[in-house]
Scaffold this active site. Structure first.
Site, short mmCIF file in Angstrom:
data_model
loop_
_atom_site.label_atom_id
_atom_site.label_comp_id
_atom_site.label_asym_id
_atom_site.label_seq_id
_atom_site.Cartn_x
_atom_site.Cartn_y
_atom_site.Cartn_z
N LYS A 80 21.05 -53.03 34.60
CA LYS A 80 22.01 -52.17 35.29
C LYS A 80 21.46 -50.75 35.23
O LYS A 80 20.66 -50.42 34.35
CB LYS A 80 23.36 -52.23 34.55
CG LYS A 80 24.54 -51.83 35.40
CD LYS A 80 25.09 -53.00 36.18
CE LYS A 80 26.22 -52.57 37.09
NZ LYS A 80 26.81 -53.71 37.81
N GLY A 180 45.63 -58.43 45.98
CA GLY A 180 44.56 -57.71 46.68
C GLY A 180 44.05 -58.53 47.85
O GLY A 180 43.46 -59.60 47.66
N GLY A 182 41.80 -57.47 50.11
CA GLY A 182 40.64 -56.73 50.62
C GLY A 182 39.59 -57.69 51.13
O GLY A 182 39.91 -58.77 51.65
N VAL A 184 37.29 -59.67 49.64
CA VAL A 184 37.26 -61.01 49.03
C VAL A 184 38.62 -61.70 49.19
O VAL A 184 38.69 -62.88 49.56
CB VAL A 184 36.89 -60.94 47.52
CG1 VAL A 184 36.89 -62.33 46.91
CG2 VAL A 184 35.52 -60.30 47.34
N TYR A 186 40.91 -61.46 51.38
CA TYR A 186 41.16 -61.97 52.74
C TYR A 186 40.47 -63.32 52.94
O TYR A 186 41.09 -64.29 53.38
CB TYR A 186 40.66 -60.96 53.80
CG TYR A 186 40.51 -61.61 55.15
CD1 TYR A 186 41.63 -61.84 55.95
CD2 TYR A 186 39.25 -62.04 55.62
CE1 TYR A 186 41.49 -62.48 57.18
CE2 TYR A 186 39.11 -62.67 56.83
CZ TYR A 186 40.24 -62.89 57.61
OH TYR A 186 40.12 -63.54 58.81
P1 NAD Z 1 38.09 -54.36 48.28
O1 NAD Z 1 38.08 -52.92 47.91
O2 NAD Z 1 37.62 -54.77 49.63
O3 NAD Z 1 39.54 -54.98 48.09
C1 NAD Z 1 40.39 -54.69 47.04
C2 NAD Z 1 41.79 -54.60 47.63
O4 NAD Z 1 42.72 -54.52 46.56
C3 NAD Z 1 42.01 -53.37 48.51
O5 NAD Z 1 42.51 -53.78 49.77
C4 NAD Z 1 43.02 -52.53 47.72
O6 NAD Z 1 43.94 -51.85 48.57
C5 NAD Z 1 43.73 -53.60 46.91
N1 NAD Z 1 44.35 -53.14 45.68
C6 NAD Z 1 43.89 -52.24 44.77
N2 NAD Z 1 44.75 -52.13 43.75
C7 NAD Z 1 45.77 -52.98 44.00
C8 NAD Z 1 46.95 -53.33 43.32
N3 NAD Z 1 47.30 -52.79 42.16
N4 NAD Z 1 47.78 -54.26 43.87
C9 NAD Z 1 47.46 -54.83 45.05
N5 NAD Z 1 46.35 -54.54 45.75
C10 NAD Z 1 45.52 -53.63 45.23
O7 NAD Z 1 37.22 -55.09 47.13
P2 NAD Z 1 36.59 -56.54 47.19
O8 NAD Z 1 35.15 -56.44 47.58
O9 NAD Z 1 37.49 -57.46 47.91
O10 NAD Z 1 36.58 -56.91 45.64
C11 NAD Z 1 37.77 -57.30 44.97
C12 NAD Z 1 37.50 -57.43 43.48
O11 NAD Z 1 36.50 -58.43 43.27
C13 NAD Z 1 36.95 -56.17 42.82
O12 NAD Z 1 37.46 -56.10 41.50
C14 NAD Z 1 35.46 -56.39 42.78
O13 NAD Z 1 34.84 -55.70 41.70
C15 NAD Z 1 35.39 -57.89 42.55
N6 NAD Z 1 34.16 -58.51 43.05
C16 NAD Z 1 33.83 -58.40 44.37
C17 NAD Z 1 32.67 -59.02 44.84
C18 NAD Z 1 32.30 -58.92 46.29
O14 NAD Z 1 31.41 -59.68 46.71
N7 NAD Z 1 32.92 -58.08 47.07
C19 NAD Z 1 31.84 -59.73 43.95
C20 NAD Z 1 32.21 -59.85 42.61
C21 NAD Z 1 33.39 -59.22 42.17
#
Ligand code: NAD
Length: 353
Positions: A80, A180, A182, A184, A186
């Site tokens: 990292k 959430g 977002g 993932v 969705y």
């Molecule tokens: P994102 O930012 O696209 O989506 C997160 C969503 O959660 C947003 O729409 C936000 O408005 C919502 N949110 C935040 N706080 C909230 C709450 N208290 N209550 C309800 N909704 C809330 O992020 P993502 O890429 O979808 O990732 C989601 C999680 O998964 C993160 O913790 C990220 O670290 C983890 N993650 C993502 C990936 C990836 O490939 N994107 C891989 C491993 C881990």
């Protein structure tokens, strides 16, 4: 702070301090363990209050990457990097290129990627200086947005949890609460709905929530009510620390399985889940799809291959649940670490031959 003491405590191989005056770069690259392969992990940019905070963060995160890659069965070690600074004010092309040059000096021992505070565009600047970077855009030969692959892995993980805890092979009619919606969240909700599950979701961004509701026909609750939804599976897909003293009293689920990193606020909360008979899918195992996705970029990206590798999350979780069941003293999170260490040790011994 005694740096070697901190490194020894977590068994780190190497820590590189990077200083480049003209761009203002101050970064730390931590390589935890390269037994299984080059150390891969994103570069985080954050205005750390002190150098000590930055060092502890990079040591902690890089060790986590070793475990994540090991359990996912990847030929990768854990690494990292952190850049000390405010991504909104201090980021520039020169800064990212300076960082890329330091990555290049490591000759492939460390492979970087985007993380909190850095994005695909920054990786393009890094790419100008080193080829040891993944998570670049499709236009630059990369894998693009990992979220659909991560969501696919989480969906396969939920299937494993349902098989282990409910002895069911189908998600038909099961109720999943997704926190959430977002990137993932969705895609996960879409897999669940397409496979006959009932989904209740929430998002702080109300517009986003309404959009997902109208497209997928899910139910919505206000964000503050998601812990109170009686359901089979609670799927945290927003942020970390959601399994805590407050939520533990409210959760009415049999399984917790979601994408968010560091879901359990403190170790004792993991034990409390066991006592309540809630099966917890360790976050770093079930959300490995993102890492698997960038790993596939190293030899030329193929989405189909990334998805097939995510299928392994199903069997991996079943194995973890078996280990945890065989020893009441350990949680599923502990069991995942046992599995990670076992693989590293077995490969380490092999190398001695
Ligand atoms: P994102 O930012 O696209 O989506 C997160 C969503 O959660 C947003 O729409 C936000 O408005 C919502 N949110 C935040 N706080 C909230 C709450 N208290 N209550 C309800 N909704 C809330 O992020 P993502 O890429 O979808 O990732 C989601 C999680 O998964 C993160 O913790 C990220 O670290 C983890 N993650 C993502 C990936 C990836 O490939 N994107 C891989 C491993 C881990």
């Amino acid at each position: 702070m005694l740096i070697f003491e901190q490194m020894e405590r977590r068994n780190h191989e190497q820590v590189v301090f990077c200083n480049e005056e003209s761009s203002g770069l101050r970064a730390i690259i931590a390589i935890h363990d390269t037994t299984l392969g080059p150390a891969l992990g994103g570069v985080r940019m954050y205005p750390y209050a002190s150098e000590e905070d930055a060092l502890i963060d990079v040591l902690r995160l890089s060790k986590g990457m070793t475990y994540k890659a090991s359990v996912a069965g990847l030929n990768l070690g854990g690494g990292k990097a952190v850049i000390i600074g405010d991504p909104k004010k201090d980021k520039s092309e020169a800064l990212m290129r300076a960082f890329g040059r330091f990555v290049e000096t490591l000759g492939g021992r460390y492979i970087t990627a985007e993380d909190v505070g850095t994005d695909v565009r920054d990786m393009e600047y890094v790419l100008a200086e080193t080829r040891h970077v993944v998570g670049v855009s499709v236009a630059h030969g990369g894998s693009g947005d990992p979220s659909p692959v991560t969501a696919y892995g989480v969906w396969r993980g939920i299937q494993a949890c349902v098989a282990a805890a409910l002895e069911r092979t189908s998600l038909e009619g099961l109720h999943v609460a997704v926190q959430g919606l977002g990137k993932v969240g969705y895609w996960l909700a879409k897999h669940l709905v397409d496979n006959g599950a009932r989904v209740t979701g929430c998002d702080l961004d109300q517009e986003r929530a309404a959009q997902v509701q109208s497209e997928l026909g899910i139910e919505l609750v206000p964000p503050e009510s998601i812990f109170d939804v009686p359901c089979d599976v609670f799927s945290p897909c927003a942020m970390g620390g959601v399994i805590n003293d407050d939520s533990l009293e409210r959760l009415q689920c049999k399984i917790i399985a979601g994408a968010a990193n560091n879901q359990i606020a403190e170790e004792r909360h993991g034990r409390a889940l066991e006592e309540r008979g809630i099966l917890y899918a360790p976050d770093f195992v079930i959300n490995a799809g993102g890492l698997i996705n960038v790993y596939c970029e190293i030899d030329g990206y193929d989405r189909e291959r990334a998805l097939r590798m995510c299928d392994a999350i199903y069997d991996k979780l079943l194995e973890i649940f078996r280990i945890a069941r065989s020893d009441p003293a350990i949680t599923t999170h502990d069991a995942a670490q046992v599995l990670a260490r076992r693989r590293i040790e077995s490969v380490r011994r092999l190398r001695r031959l």
